[in-house]
Structure formats: structure tokens, C-alpha cells
Design an enzyme around this catalytic site. Structure first.
Site, PDB file in Angstrom:
ATOM      1  N   HIS A   1      36.066  28.340  24.821  1.00  0.00           N
ATOM      2  CA  HIS A   1      35.559  29.666  24.445  1.00  0.00           C
ATOM      3  C   HIS A   1      36.065  30.092  23.069  1.00  0.00           C
ATOM      4  CE1 HIS A   1      34.164  29.893  28.577  1.00  0.00           C
ATOM      5  NE2 HIS A   1      33.421  30.921  28.204  1.00  0.00           N
TER       6      HIS A   1
ATOM      7  N   LYS B   1      35.729  33.877  38.427  1.00  0.00           N
ATOM      8  CA  LYS B   1      36.224  34.784  39.461  1.00  0.00           C
ATOM      9  C   LYS B   1      36.888  35.994  38.834  1.00  0.00           C
ATOM     10  CE  LYS B   1      40.923  33.233  40.226  1.00  0.00           C
ATOM     11  NZ  LYS B   1      42.099  33.467  41.005  1.00  0.00           N
TER      12      LYS B   1
HETATM   13  S1  SF4 Z   1      43.469  31.488  46.219  1.00  0.00           S
HETATM   14 FE1  SF4 Z   1      45.516  32.163  45.570  1.00  0.00          FE
HETATM   15  S2  SF4 Z   1      46.388  30.426  44.505  1.00  0.00           S
HETATM   16 FE2  SF4 Z   1      44.175  30.089  44.627  1.00  0.00          FE
HETATM   17  S3  SF4 Z   1      43.297  30.947  42.743  1.00  0.00           S
HETATM   18 FE3  SF4 Z   1      43.274  32.553  44.262  1.00  0.00          FE
HETATM   19  S4  SF4 Z   1      45.215  33.670  43.964  1.00  0.00           S
HETATM   20 FE4  SF4 Z   1      45.393  31.703  42.942  1.00  0.00          FE
END
Ligand code: SF4
Lengths: 297, 198
Positions: free
Chosen positions: B36, B100
Site C-alpha cells: 500500500h 477486518k
Molecule cells: S482471532 Fe484473535 S489472535 Fe486472531 S486476529 Fe483476531 S484478535 Fe488476533
């Protein structure tokens, strides 16, 4: 300690790391399923939890890390007095290096000043070992892998806190807890579990808040005041509507665990640690010969 | 469930709405911090991203019998790319960004203006998402950026995501945040008050 005994112990530690990284403890799996049943059919919350459930099954079957962020490596070890704690520390570190080579842990630790990653997960502050001698003649090892995403949404409050109108009492504590959940939204990969400490200083508060995660999901807090507060906070946090992954829904949290430490009259801290759904914690009872006698969770 | 299959035309992207549950089939490109920043600085991508999908992910890729295989492929936190994303959407004609945690105002506006969406994958679902990756086609900039930061060209099938920013100016993150803030303030007002008579 003979060298074959050392080798056996080290192998047992590697196995504990493997199991922790690939298999969620049953009490957490049960909580995920409860959440799944609570969400409305065809909703986004149900969708996210179904993917999470499938991921839990797949990781176990393939013996692969549940999440690629294999997290901070936190060991809690009790050992018989006759054992040498320095040697034990050395064996644990060797086991971490070997578990990283085998892919149970990602190369997940970088030098904070240079950004360099030596690829072993061993360095200043990692892994973290809490070693305590005891009178029993077996070793008890508990391990937690705590991801970065959820660690980033932890919060510490110093009461009174004018922003959220929290005073120095249990009502104030509850306000901190609910505010922390709101601030986190879905960023800590919820549905999560909170470990909370009322009191202590800044360091001991956070330290002990993580130890709350060693408790089983459905245990009961022996302190009736805290037990009631845990139930209320869980129930109220789940009214916020943040839901799995922040997609909206009923399951924002799967559990709240609260402990208390004495504080100085001048301070009143509330320390909140957030654990993501990938709540990796396992434990084992080990003989000093390195035999795993029993899994603890 | 909505199926989103290649080619990813503006029309298909514009038909998606916030909250839609979607399964993607086609080609996607991984890209995280290094890529990026590099594109933002004005460098040309080694492969055209026009009508393409960028996935914020640093996958774990192993070579097995001479073939690349993805063994873990969960999303990484997207906000780190917020300073760069809008420019890249505009300049390179990107149609979707997967990640995410959601993205900010600049990206929301770029999605609306240029016909792009933000797709939220389930954080931590490294194994489920790796299974949806059927083939590693090729990799770009592996030497320059190293494996997690390289551009991996991946063929995916039924890759599960939720639309959380659409091309009509909506953001699920904003909505949920506002809704939960309201719920919170109601709860906060009740704290310390005697329970209402039942
Ligand atoms: S599930 Fe937990 S360890 Fe995995 S990316 Fe999400 S916060 Fe991080």
C-alpha cells in the site's frame, strides 16, 4: 536432571504449545456454540459464528494454528522445589523455538527498536514465564496464546473518570467495563471474553487481568459480589448489539471474569483485558520425567 | 447468500449493500502495509489491479512438491491502510477491499465515488479462509517485500465475507457504533438506580 529427562520435558512443552495453538478448550467451544444458538437464523452474527465454529473444527483436524496470529506466549508454571527453575526456563524457551520451527507458532516477535524478527519467538519479554515452586511433586503448566488484535483493545481506567461518569465504587467499575466493550466494537475479534481487575497498580492490574482467563468459562466466582457483577456485566454488554465481529447481534461477549486486588488509597484502577474468540489456553499435569499425565481444560 | 463471481464489474459491485453476506469466487490479490505504501508513493503495480480485489492479508504460504500452498490466510487489521486506500482505489480502479475491523471516512467516500466496496472477513478464521483458496497462481515482489508482504495472486472459491462499506455511502461500522453508543448511554443511565418494580 539427565539429558533424556530434559529432552522428554522439552517435548512435552512442545506438545502443550501445539495443542494450545490448534485446539480450543472445550469450555470455550461450548460458549461459541451457545452464542451460535442465540443468534437469529440467517443473521450476520450467525454467519460469523458458523465460520468460527468451522474454523475451530478444521484447525483441530489439521493440527494447524487456529488463527495465524499465534499471539503473546504466556506460561504459568508450578514446579516441585527440587527442580532447577533456570533449567526449566531454558527448556521452555527451547520448546518455543522448536514449536516455531514446526509451524505451531508463527514467527511472531520483533525487536521493538530495529523491527528485526529473528524467527524464534525468543527475546526480551518473550515468551513470558510465571514460575512458582510448590510442595507437590508434579509440574503444572498452563499456557495462553493471546493475539495482538484483542490485546490492542484492552483498556485501563483510573477512577474517578469524568468522561464516562464513573466514581470509585462498583457502579463505576461497571461503567468502565461497558465502556471498554463499546470502544472495542468488533476490533478484538469478538465475541470476546473480558478479564478484569479492580484495584492493584497499573502493572499488577493488567497482569492479573490476564490471569482471570485461566478460569473456566462457566466457573463461579467465589466472591458473591464479583460473581453478581460478572453476570450483570455479561448480560448488559450483550444488550449493546455489537455482535460477533461487530456485525451486529446478541453475542458481543461470551464471558466476563473479574478479580480484585488491594489498592493504595490514592489510586483506583480498573484494568480490562479483552480475549478474542480464538481463546487459546491449555494446561497439563506433567511428571518430572516429562510425561503428560492429564490435560487440565 | 450472494455469490460474487469474476469479472468484478462496477455494476455487480454497485448492486451490493451494507450487511450483505457474500461468497467470492475468482482471483484476489493480497496486499498489506508495504504494498500500500509503495503504490501510494506512485509506483506502478506489477499486475493490473483494475476491476480487481485486494485482500489485507499476510498469508502463510509453503512450497509443497514445487507448488505454493496457502496454510493460513486470515485477514489483518485494515485501518493501517486507511491513509493510502482511497488513492489506490481511485488510481488503480480497485473494485473491492477485503480485510477486518473496517475502514474510515476517506475509504468510505472513495468507495462511493469510484464504485468499490469493503468486505469484512471473519478475523482469525485462518483455516476456513485458507480452504477457500483453491490455487496460488503466482506471486509478485516476493524478493522485495518478503512472503507476508508480497502480492499473492490467489484463486478463491466461495470465500465468505460481509459487506460493511458499500458504494452508496453506507458503513455498517458507523451504524453499529452509533446504535451501540445509544444502547450504552441507556444502560449507563440505569447504573446505580434501584431496579424498576417488576
Ligand atoms: S482471532 Fe484473535 S489472535 Fe486472531 S486476529 Fe483476531 S484478535 Fe488476533
Amino acid at each position: 536432571m539427565t539429558s533424556s529427562q530434559q529432552k522428554k520435558l522439552q517435548e512435552a512443552f512442545v506438545e502443550i504449545v501445539r495443542k494450545t495453538s490448534a485446539e480450543l478448550p472445550q469450555d470455550v467451544v461450548d460458549a461459541v456454540i451457545e452464542g451460535l444458538e442465540r443468534e437469529a437464523k440467517e443473521s450476520r452474527g450467525e454467519y460469523a459464528l458458523k465460520i468460527i465454529q468451522k474454523n475451530i473444527e478444521l484447525a483441530k483436524k489439521k493440527s494447524q494454528p487456529l488463527c495465524q496470529d499465534t499471539g503473546s506466549i504466556l506460561f504459568y508454571i508450578h514446579y516441585p522445589r527440587k527442580l532447577d527453575s533456570e533449567l526449566l526456563t531454558k527448556l521452555v524457551k527451547k520448546a518455543v523455538v522448536s514449536a516455531t520451527k514446526k509451524g505451531f507458532l508463527r514467527q511472531n516477535s520483533v525487536d521493538s527498536l530495529t523491527g528485526e524478527n529473528n524467527g524464534t519467538n525468543v527475546g526480551p519479554g518473550t515468551p513470558t514465564l510465571h514460575l512458582e515452586p510448590w510442595k507437590k511433586d508434579h509440574i503444572e503448566v498452563k499456557l495462553m496464546l493471546k493475539g495482538g488484535g484483542c490485546e490492542n483493545v484492552g483498556a485501563q481506567y483510573s477512577l474517578p473518570d469524568a468522561r464516562i461518569g464513573a466514581g470509585r465504587d462498583l457502579y463505576g467499575v461497571k461503567k468502565c467495563i461497558l465502556d471498554a466493550v463499546q470502544q472495542a466494537q468488533g476490533k478484538g475479534c469478538g465475541p470476546g471474553v473480558l478479564g478484569v481487575i479492580v484495584g492493584g497498580d497499573r502493572a499488577t492490574g493488567y497482569l492479573a487481568s490476564k490471569e482471570q482467563f485461566l478460569r473456566k468459562m462457566r466457573d463461579k466466582n467465589p466472591n458473591p459480589v464479583l460473581s453478581k457483577l460478572e453476570e450483570e456485566c455479561l448480560q448488559e454488554a450483550n444488550q449493546l448489539g455489537i455482535g460477533p465481529m461487530g456485525f451486529g447481534g446478541k453475542t458481543t461477549l461470551m464471558g466476563v471474569k473479574i478479580g480484585a486486588l488491594n489498592r493504595l488509597p490514592a489510586s483506583f484502577f480498573v484494568s480490562v483485558s479483552y480475549m478474542c474468540w480464538a481463546f487459546r489456553r491449555q494446561g497439563a499435569k506433567l511428571s518430572t520425567q516429562g510425561k503428560i499425565q492429564k490435560w487440565l481444560y | 447468500m450472494i455469490q460474487l463471481a469474476a469479472p468484478f464489474t462496477e455494476e455487480k459491485i454497485r448492486s451490493l449493500k451494507v450487511g450483505d453476506m457474500v461468497e467470492i469466487s475468482g482471483v484476489i490479490f493480497t496486499g498489506r502495509d508495504a504494498v500500500h505504501k509503495w503504490l501510494y508513493e506512485g509506483n506502478e503495480p506489477p499486475v493490473s489491479l483494475r476491476d480487481g480485489i485486494i485482500y489485507h492479508c499476510g498469508p502463510v504460504v509453503m512450497k509443497k512438491k514445487g507448488q505454493w500452498v496457502v496454510t493460513a490466510a486470515g485477514p489483518t487489521t485494515s485501518t493501517r491502510e486507511e491513509p493510502y486506500q482511497a488513492t489506490i482505489i481511485e488510481k488503480h480502479g480497485v473494485r473491492a477491499v477485503i480485510g477486518k475491523g473496517g475502514m474510515g471516512e476517506k475509504t468510505r467516500q472513495a468507495c462511493q465515488k469510484f464504485g468499490c466496496v469493503y468486505l469484512h472477513a471473519v478475523g482469525g478464521a485462518a483455516q476456513v479462509l485458507a480452504e477457500a483458496i483453491k490455487k496460488v497462481r503466482t506471486v509478485y515482489m516476493l524478493e522485495k517485500f518478503g512472503s507476508p508482504e508480497a502480492i499473492w495472486e490467489l484463486e478463491v472459491e466461495n470465500f465468505p465475507v460481509v459487506v460493511t462499506i458499500d458504494s452508496h455511502g453506507n458503513s455498517l461500522h458507523k451504524d453499529i457504533e452509533a446504535e451501540s453508543a445509544q444502547n450504552l448511554s441507556k444502560l449507563m443511565q440505569q447504573i446505580g438506580k434501584p431496579a424498576a418494580a417488576k
